[in-house]
Write a protein that holds these residues in place. Structure first.
Motif, mmCIF file in Angstrom:
data_model
loop_
_atom_site.group_PDB
_atom_site.id
_atom_site.type_symbol
_atom_site.label_atom_id
_atom_site.label_comp_id
_atom_site.label_asym_id
_atom_site.label_seq_id
_atom_site.Cartn_x
_atom_site.Cartn_y
_atom_site.Cartn_z
ATOM 1 N N GLU A 235 84.230 16.584 58.690
ATOM 2 C CA GLU A 235 84.295 15.170 58.340
ATOM 3 C C GLU A 235 83.028 14.715 57.630
ATOM 4 O OE1 GLU A 235 85.966 11.448 60.655
ATOM 5 O OE2 GLU A 235 83.979 11.997 61.418
ATOM 6 N N TYR A 236 83.240 13.981 56.556
ATOM 7 C CA TYR A 236 82.191 13.276 55.848
ATOM 8 C C TYR A 236 82.540 11.806 55.893
ATOM 9 C CZ TYR A 236 78.978 16.583 53.685
ATOM 10 O OH TYR A 236 77.979 17.485 53.463
ATOM 11 N N LEU A 237 81.541 10.973 56.089
ATOM 12 C CA LEU A 237 81.746 9.533 56.046
ATOM 13 C C LEU A 237 81.303 9.044 54.677
ATOM 14 C CD1 LEU A 237 80.398 8.599 59.589
ATOM 15 C CD2 LEU A 237 82.785 8.957 58.882
ATOM 16 N N THR A 238 82.185 8.304 54.000
ATOM 17 C CA THR A 238 81.857 7.787 52.676
ATOM 18 C C THR A 238 80.773 6.727 52.796
ATOM 19 O OG1 THR A 238 83.554 6.082 52.776
ATOM 20 C CG2 THR A 238 84.206 8.232 51.837
ATOM 21 N N LEU A 239 80.317 6.237 51.668
ATOM 22 C CA LEU A 239 79.237 5.248 51.666
ATOM 23 C C LEU A 239 79.615 3.986 52.437
ATOM 24 C CD1 LEU A 239 77.986 5.601 47.991
ATOM 25 C CD2 LEU A 239 77.085 6.684 50.051
#
Length: 161
Positions: A128-132
């Motif tokens: 998982e990556y969290l967007t800006l």
């Protein structure tokens, strides 16, 4: 960056890799047929030259390399870090570097990114990556988005739009 939507399927990784390789070939063929002057022209006030657009793609490659390596080294979730694209292009002063050097650097960085992607364990693609703005996405989606971003700017360089 495109907006992530969990309802829209992310293309297979092999498709994004093929897209990256195709863009490398397209831009190399175009770039090698242009003069320094042609690649240095600013199309209008406040707009980047082709050299500066390629510089932006170099910066994008550096940031995406960091994202891929980060997914390999640390457990999720990961947070995307913003960067001031105009400032990066201005500080690097891509406009005053030789065209051949810019192309070689961009090509080398993307060859490294393809090398990394080829060796990614499949489970890391779902990290998982969290967007800006804090929305969740995956490394797989980021790779796909990077390929689309590259395609957009390669088209812009070739067609002068």
């Amino acid at each position: 960056m495109a907006v992530y939507s969990p309802t829209v399927a992310t293309p297979p990784l092999a498709e994004s890799q093929a897209q990256l390789r195709q863009q490398l070939d397209l831009l190399t063929d175009f770039w090698n047929g242009c003069s320094e002057l042609e690649l240095s022209i600013h199309p209008g006030p406040g707009r980047w030259s082709r050299k500066e657009i390629l510089g932006h793609l170099i910066d994008s490659a550096l940031n995406n390399h960091r994202r891929i390596v980060g997914a390999c080294l640390a457990p999720p979730p990961h947070q995307l870090r913003p960067y001031d694209q105009d400032a990066w292009v201005r500080v690097a002063d891509y406009q005053h570097l030789p065209c051949a050097d810019l192309l070689a650097l961009w090509t080398s960085l993307n060859t490294l990114i393809l090398h990394l992607i080829d060796r990614l364990p499949p489970h890391l693609l779902e990290h998982e990556y969290l967007t800006l703005n804090g929305n969740p996405t995956t490394l797989h989606w980021l790779i796909s988005d990077y390929a689309l971003h590259l395609e957009h700017h390669v088209w812009q360089i070739i067609h002068g739009d």
